[in-house]
Design a protein around this motif. Structure first.
Motif, PDB file in Angstrom:
ATOM      1  N   LYS A   1      11.255   7.208 -14.072  1.00  0.00           N
ATOM      2  CA  LYS A   1      12.293   6.544 -13.272  1.00  0.00           C
ATOM      3  C   LYS A   1      11.717   6.072 -11.936  1.00  0.00           C
ATOM      4  O   LYS A   1      11.988   4.954 -11.496  1.00  0.00           O
ATOM      5  CB  LYS A   1      13.467   7.493 -13.037  1.00  0.00           C
ATOM      6  N   ASP A   2      10.889   6.908 -11.293  1.00  0.00           N
ATOM      7  CA  ASP A   2      10.276   6.520 -10.021  1.00  0.00           C
ATOM      8  C   ASP A   2       9.320   5.346 -10.190  1.00  0.00           C
ATOM      9  O   ASP A   2       9.206   4.506  -9.301  1.00  0.00           O
ATOM     10  CB  ASP A   2       9.532   7.698  -9.403  1.00  0.00           C
ATOM     11  N   SER A   3       8.636   5.278 -11.315  1.00  0.00           N
ATOM     12  CA  SER A   3       7.689   4.187 -11.512  1.00  0.00           C
ATOM     13  C   SER A   3       8.397   2.849 -11.719  1.00  0.00           C
ATOM     14  O   SER A   3       7.794   1.801 -11.528  1.00  0.00           O
ATOM     15  CB  SER A   3       6.776   4.480 -12.700  1.00  0.00           C
ATOM     16  N   GLN A   4       9.663   2.867 -12.092  1.00  0.00           N
ATOM     17  CA  GLN A   4      10.423   1.639 -12.315  1.00  0.00           C
ATOM     18  C   GLN A   4      11.140   1.135 -11.063  1.00  0.00           C
ATOM     19  O   GLN A   4      11.675   0.032 -11.067  1.00  0.00           O
ATOM     20  CB  GLN A   4      11.463   1.868 -13.429  1.00  0.00           C
ATOM     21  N   LEU A   5      11.160   1.945  -9.995  1.00  0.00           N
ATOM     22  CA  LEU A   5      11.860   1.539  -8.776  1.00  0.00           C
ATOM     23  C   LEU A   5      11.130   0.388  -8.088  1.00  0.00           C
ATOM     24  O   LEU A   5       9.918   0.269  -8.166  1.00  0.00           O
ATOM     25  CB  LEU A   5      11.966   2.718  -7.803  1.00  0.00           C
TER      26      LEU A   5
ATOM     27  N   ALA B   1      11.671  11.966 -14.436  1.00  0.00           N
ATOM     28  CA  ALA B   1      11.717  11.595 -13.023  1.00  0.00           C
ATOM     29  C   ALA B   1      10.549  10.679 -12.671  1.00  0.00           C
ATOM     30  O   ALA B   1      10.721   9.720 -11.912  1.00  0.00           O
ATOM     31  CB  ALA B   1      11.694  12.842 -12.148  1.00  0.00           C
ATOM     32  N   ALA B   2       9.381  10.954 -13.223  1.00  0.00           N
ATOM     33  CA  ALA B   2       8.211  10.118 -12.940  1.00  0.00           C
ATOM     34  C   ALA B   2       8.394   8.712 -13.511  1.00  0.00           C
ATOM     35  O   ALA B   2       8.040   7.721 -12.864  1.00  0.00           O
ATOM     36  CB  ALA B   2       6.954  10.758 -13.511  1.00  0.00           C
TER      37      ALA B   2
ATOM     38  N   PRO C   1       8.305   0.872  -5.034  1.00  0.00           N
ATOM     39  CA  PRO C   1       8.034   2.250  -5.469  1.00  0.00           C
ATOM     40  C   PRO C   1       8.083   3.202  -4.278  1.00  0.00           C
ATOM     41  O   PRO C   1       7.814   2.805  -3.139  1.00  0.00           O
ATOM     42  CB  PRO C   1       6.633   2.176  -6.067  1.00  0.00           C
ATOM     43  N   PRO C   2       8.427   4.454  -4.527  1.00  0.00           N
ATOM     44  CA  PRO C   2       8.465   5.434  -3.437  1.00  0.00           C
ATOM     45  C   PRO C   2       7.092   5.611  -2.783  1.00  0.00           C
ATOM     46  O   PRO C   2       6.051   5.403  -3.413  1.00  0.00           O
ATOM     47  CB  PRO C   2       8.882   6.731  -4.137  1.00  0.00           C
TER      48      PRO C   2
ATOM     49  N   ARG D   1       5.566   8.258  -1.866  1.00  0.00           N
ATOM     50  CA  ARG D   1       4.775   9.331  -2.479  1.00  0.00           C
ATOM     51  C   ARG D   1       4.022   8.823  -3.716  1.00  0.00           C
ATOM     52  O   ARG D   1       2.873   9.189  -3.948  1.00  0.00           O
ATOM     53  CB  ARG D   1       5.700  10.477  -2.845  1.00  0.00           C
ATOM     54  N   LEU D   2       4.663   7.969  -4.496  1.00  0.00           N
ATOM     55  CA  LEU D   2       4.016   7.403  -5.682  1.00  0.00           C
ATOM     56  C   LEU D   2       2.866   6.486  -5.284  1.00  0.00           C
ATOM     57  O   LEU D   2       1.789   6.532  -5.879  1.00  0.00           O
ATOM     58  CB  LEU D   2       5.029   6.647  -6.538  1.00  0.00           C
ATOM     59  N   THR D   3       3.073   5.661  -4.273  1.00  0.00           N
ATOM     60  CA  THR D   3       1.995   4.741  -3.862  1.00  0.00           C
ATOM     61  C   THR D   3       0.810   5.517  -3.290  1.00  0.00           C
ATOM     62  O   THR D   3      -0.337   5.156  -3.527  1.00  0.00           O
ATOM     63  CB  THR D   3       2.510   3.730  -2.825  1.00  0.00           C
TER      64      THR D   3
END
Length: 59
Positions: A39-43, A36-37, A46-47, A49-51
């Motif tokens: 996949k989220d880093s490739q969006l 999941a991490a 970025p989401p 929450r990640l930023t």
């Protein structure tokens, strides 16, 4: 003698299956979170929450 064998077999299976199952569950949780991490880093973008997490780490 039968009590000793019963205790030994029970302890062996309890330890073997208990620890083995716990490790399998922890591994599956870890791999699910890791995927999941990644996949989220490739969006793009970025989401949020990640930023926020990356900003907190860079401080």
């Amino acid at each position: 003698m039968t009590d000793l064998w019963s205790i030994a077999i029970g302890a062996f299976f309890g330890f073997f299956f208990g620890v083995g199952c716990a490790l399998a569950v922890m591994y599956s949780i870890y791999m699910g979170g890791y995927r999941a991490a990644v996949k989220d880093s490739q969006l793009n973008p970025p989401p949020e929450r990640l930023t926020r997490a990356l900003a907190k780490l860079s401080r």
